[in-house]
Each structure stands twice: as structure tokens, then as C-alpha cells.
Scaffold this motif. Structure first.
Motif, PDB file in Angstrom:
ATOM      1  N   ALA A  20       0.845  -1.207   0.000  1.00  0.00           N
ATOM      2  CA  ALA A  20       0.000   0.000   0.000  1.00  0.00           C
ATOM      3  C   ALA A  20       0.877   1.252   0.000  1.00  0.00           C
ATOM      4  O   ALA A  20       0.601   2.211  -0.732  1.00  0.00           O
ATOM      5  N   LYS A  21       1.945   1.231   0.780  1.00  0.00           N
ATOM      6  CA  LYS A  21       2.853   2.382   0.836  1.00  0.00           C
ATOM      7  C   LYS A  21       3.460   2.654  -0.535  1.00  0.00           C
ATOM      8  O   LYS A  21       3.522   3.801  -0.980  1.00  0.00           O
ATOM      9  N   ARG A  22       3.855   1.595  -1.237  1.00  0.00           N
ATOM     10  CA  ARG A  22       4.467   1.770  -2.561  1.00  0.00           C
ATOM     11  C   ARG A  22       3.453   2.260  -3.592  1.00  0.00           C
ATOM     12  O   ARG A  22       3.791   3.060  -4.459  1.00  0.00           O
ATOM     13  N   SER A  28       1.673   9.414  -5.881  1.00  0.00           N
ATOM     14  CA  SER A  28       2.189  10.737  -5.536  1.00  0.00           C
ATOM     15  C   SER A  28       3.250  11.194  -6.541  1.00  0.00           C
ATOM     16  O   SER A  28       3.250  12.346  -6.987  1.00  0.00           O
ATOM     17  N   VAL A  29       4.139  10.289  -6.908  1.00  0.00           N
ATOM     18  CA  VAL A  29       5.195  10.614  -7.868  1.00  0.00           C
ATOM     19  C   VAL A  29       4.580  10.965  -9.221  1.00  0.00           C
ATOM     20  O   VAL A  29       4.989  11.934  -9.873  1.00  0.00           O
ATOM     21  N   MET A  30       3.568  10.211  -9.647  1.00  0.00           N
ATOM     22  CA  MET A  30       2.899  10.506 -10.922  1.00  0.00           C
ATOM     23  C   MET A  30       2.280  11.899 -10.895  1.00  0.00           C
ATOM     24  O   MET A  30       2.407  12.657 -11.852  1.00  0.00           O
ATOM     25  N   ARG A  31       1.632  12.239  -9.791  1.00  0.00           N
ATOM     26  CA  ARG A  31       0.995  13.553  -9.673  1.00  0.00           C
ATOM     27  C   ARG A  31       2.039  14.660  -9.722  1.00  0.00           C
ATOM     28  O   ARG A  31       1.878  15.660 -10.428  1.00  0.00           O
ATOM     29  N   GLN A  67      16.128   4.772  -4.304  1.00  0.00           N
ATOM     30  CA  GLN A  67      15.938   3.606  -3.428  1.00  0.00           C
ATOM     31  C   GLN A  67      15.558   4.019  -2.012  1.00  0.00           C
ATOM     32  O   GLN A  67      14.762   3.354  -1.361  1.00  0.00           O
ATOM     33  N   SER A  68      16.083   5.134  -1.550  1.00  0.00           N
ATOM     34  CA  SER A  68      15.773   5.588  -0.170  1.00  0.00           C
ATOM     35  C   SER A  68      14.288   5.909   0.012  1.00  0.00           C
ATOM     36  O   SER A  68      13.789   5.862   1.122  1.00  0.00           O
ATOM     37  N   TRP A  69      13.575   6.232  -1.064  1.00  0.00           N
ATOM     38  CA  TRP A  69      12.149   6.517  -0.969  1.00  0.00           C
ATOM     39  C   TRP A  69      11.337   5.254  -0.705  1.00  0.00           C
ATOM     40  O   TRP A  69      10.209   5.326  -0.263  1.00  0.00           O
TER      41      TRP A  69
END
Length: 71
Positions: A20-22, A28-31, A67-69
Motif C-alpha cells: 500500500a505504501k508503494r 504521488s510521484v505521478m501527480r 531507493q531511499s524513498w
């Protein structure tokens, strides 16, 4: 036996939370990338990007993040 099934259930719940987090991260990244290409030249200069760099960033996959995200 109860302890083993409890541990498996707990691990599965953690896996679901991670999934779910991913998914939310990807959305969010797409937005954010979609909003980036909507910036005008002045706004892009303010953040130190060219229009071509913004378009290149927007073309990246939603899952193409540091990767840290993902931790």
C-alpha cells in the motif's frame, strides 16, 4: 503451531502495508511529475530546470524513484 501461524499472518500484514505504501508513493510521484510539466519557464528557472529536463522527468516511470524513498 499457533505461534507459527501468528508470525505468518503478521508478516503478510506487513507485506500488505508495504505494498500500500508503494502504491501511494507511485501515485504521488505521478501527480508531482504531471504538475512539473505544467510549470512555465519562469517557474522552471526558479527551481533550476529547463523545459526539456522537466519533460524528461515527467516521462520517467512512477516506480523510478531513489531507493531511499522505498524504505
Amino acid at each position: 503451531m499457533t505461534q507459527v501461524s501468528t508470525n505468518i499472518r503478521a508478516a503478510r500484514d506487513v507485506g500488505r502495508a508495504g505494498l500500500a505504501k508503494r502504491v501511494f508513493l507511485g501515485l504521488s510521484v505521478m501527480r508531482q511529475r504531471r504538475q512539473l510539466v505544467e510549470l512555465d519557464d519562469r517557474q522552471l528557472r526558479d527551481i533550476g530546470l529547463t523545459a526539456e529536463q522537466a519533460r524528461a522527468e515527467a516521462r520517467r516511470s512512477a516506480w523510478d524513484v531513489p531507493q531511499s524513498w522505498l524504505r
